[in-house]
Scaffold this motif. Structure first.
Motif, mmCIF file in Angstrom:
data_model
loop_
_atom_site.group_PDB
_atom_site.id
_atom_site.type_symbol
_atom_site.label_atom_id
_atom_site.label_comp_id
_atom_site.label_asym_id
_atom_site.label_seq_id
_atom_site.Cartn_x
_atom_site.Cartn_y
_atom_site.Cartn_z
ATOM 1 N N TRP A 186 -0.167 24.259 -20.130
ATOM 2 C CA TRP A 186 -0.589 23.356 -19.000
ATOM 3 C C TRP A 186 -0.829 24.026 -17.859
ATOM 4 C CZ3 TRP A 186 0.327 18.247 -20.144
ATOM 5 C CH2 TRP A 186 0.557 17.871 -21.402
ATOM 6 N N ARG B 113 -4.145 16.581 -18.517
ATOM 7 C CA ARG B 113 -3.837 17.718 -17.808
ATOM 8 C C ARG B 113 -4.529 17.996 -16.489
ATOM 9 N NH1 ARG B 113 -2.822 18.603 -22.883
ATOM 10 N NH2 ARG B 113 -1.429 20.207 -23.461
ATOM 11 N N SER C 14 -2.193 17.808 -13.080
ATOM 12 C CA SER C 14 -2.077 19.080 -12.215
ATOM 13 C C SER C 14 -2.751 18.638 -10.774
ATOM 14 C CB SER C 14 -3.227 20.116 -12.913
ATOM 15 O OG SER C 14 -4.365 19.736 -12.916
ATOM 16 N N CYS D 230 2.961 21.756 -14.614
ATOM 17 C CA CYS D 230 1.473 21.675 -13.796
ATOM 18 C C CYS D 230 1.715 21.920 -12.341
ATOM 19 C CB CYS D 230 0.641 20.740 -13.888
ATOM 20 S SG CYS D 230 0.191 20.231 -15.813
ATOM 21 N N ARG E 18 7.119 24.590 -11.652
ATOM 22 C CA ARG E 18 6.557 25.321 -12.678
ATOM 23 C C ARG E 18 7.987 26.285 -13.410
ATOM 24 N NH1 ARG E 18 2.071 25.791 -16.220
ATOM 25 N NH2 ARG E 18 1.903 27.851 -17.189
#
Length: 391
Positions: free
Chosen positions: A186, A261, A265, A290, A337
């Motif tokens: 990711w 993704r 993100s 992300c 994260r």
């Protein structure tokens, strides 16, 4: 109890490896190319188990890029038949045949079933000396409670959140193992775009209409991506979502792996305004991986997954969502994260399931611990790494 395995041991260091059969549903490939949360979890689990030295046979549909030995029970997945009873029965019957073949050949220690009808095979497998572990991926409503209760000791249940288990404390639980992912799969992005993201089914329980209301009140553009194929989803979309759409909103539809993704993100946050007892909420940890915080309504496992004020903001009422959309930009993407790496990695999930497998085998055999075919024994757990610890 939160199941967690030995983090510093491996089969080649004296701990016996296991021969595990993972049974995935027939609706999407493992891993899925787009929609398919259960299949994504199964794929990451299979790869992590193999990496830890276990032999894994994966039963599913179509094709698989997993590192496990793959046995296709269907030539292609059948996503268009999701919700029909017949595919579940056909899949369970085909799985039973394959599992008995493995058991009779002495190539199986434990079955880990992720399907609805598959646990009905547990009794006959138990007669062959093979225990069945079942992950409860959905809510335990009245029907499912009766189903798991009547299966009784034939299956050992693993919850995906403590909240899910708390709602049905009388069932035969082995413990809890949170869903997880491979963080390296990711993309992390610290600089965010100026849009919020709704990513999920267009369903009243997921409440994208509340995401629209919040985004409009906050003056934040909203991107909506998700599945809208079942009748209840289509009816809800036409009634609640379509009339609310504005020029500032962007409708994507089902996002494939790459698009998902990119959207996650780049978003300032994931909007997760659920209206039900969410058993886990996989998209929340996908966002956090992300570096994207979560703005959610309190419900189900949300407070268990999101650390309020660190990896997201948990609201008690939809009226609080617009203010949270403004405040969420102050949260640190690196903390999001780090939380996934520490708490929700696939390797940690695999260790938890190995602990569940060993417990199921021990309970089935009546032994205090399981040594398997490899000489040796399970080492005494160090502090904080017990096979079952209070979560």
């Amino acid at each position: 109890m939160q199941l967690s395995g030995q983090r510093s041991t491996a089969p080649h260091r004296g701990v016996p490896s296991l021969r595990v059969a993972l049974v995935a549903p027939p609706y999407f490939e493992v891993p899925p190319s787009g929609y398919g949360g259960v299949e994504a979890v199964v794929a990451d689990l299979a790869d992590s188990l193999v990496a830890q030295g276990h032999h894994v046979t994966l039963l599913g549909a179509g094709h698989s890029t997993s590192r496990a030995e793959f046995v296709p029970l269907w030539p292609e997945p059948v996503p268009q038949r999701l919700g029909e009873p017949a595919p579940e029965m056909v899949h369970a019957a085909a799985a039973r045949k394959a599992l008995l073949r493995l058991a009779d050949a002495g190539e199986l220690d434990v079955v880990h079933d992720h399907t609805l009808a598959g646990p009905l095979n547990a009794a006959v497998l138990r007669q062959r000396g093979i225990p069945t572990v079942v992950t409860v991926h959905g809510p335990v409503d009245v029907d499912m409670h009766r189903y798991y209760r009547d299966l009784g000791a034939d299956v050992g249940l693993v919850g995906i959140s403590h909240r899910q288990r708390e709602l049905a404390p009388d069932l035969n639980w082995l413990g809890v193992v949170h869903n997880a992912l491979r963080p390296q799969d990711w993309p992390f992005r610290a600089e965010k775009g100026d849009y919020a993201l709704f990513l999920g089914r267009f369903h009243p329980q997921k409440a994208p209409h509340l995401a629209l209301d919040a985004a409009h009140a906050a003056g934040v553009p909203l991107v909506l991506a998700g599945k809208c194929s079942e009748p209840i989803e289509q009816e809800y979309f036409d009634r609640e979502v379509r009339p609310r759409l504005r020029s500032s909103d962007r409708l994507v539809g089902v996002a494939d792996a790459v698009t998902k993704r990119e959207l996650l993100s780049g978003a300032r946050c994931l909007l997760f305004p659920i209206q039900w007892e969410e058993p886990f909420g996989m998209v929340m940890i996908e966002a956090m991986a992300c570096g994207t915080p979560v703005v959610a309504l309190r419900g189900g496992a949300v407070p268990e997954v999101v650390t309020d004020g660190v990896t997201g903001l948990v609201c008690d009422h939809p009226d609080q969502l617009p203010a949270a959309l403004a405040a969420v930009t102050q949260l640190n993407p690196h903390a999001c994260r780090a939380s996934v790496v520490e708490r929700f990695s696939a390797d940690r999930m695999a260790e938890g399931y190995v602990a569940a497998y060993r417990r199921a085998i021990a309970e089935h055999t009546g032994k205090a611990e399981y040594t398997g075919k490899v000489a040796g024994h399970l080492p005494t757990p160090a502090a904080g790494t017990a096979l079952a610890e209070v979560g």
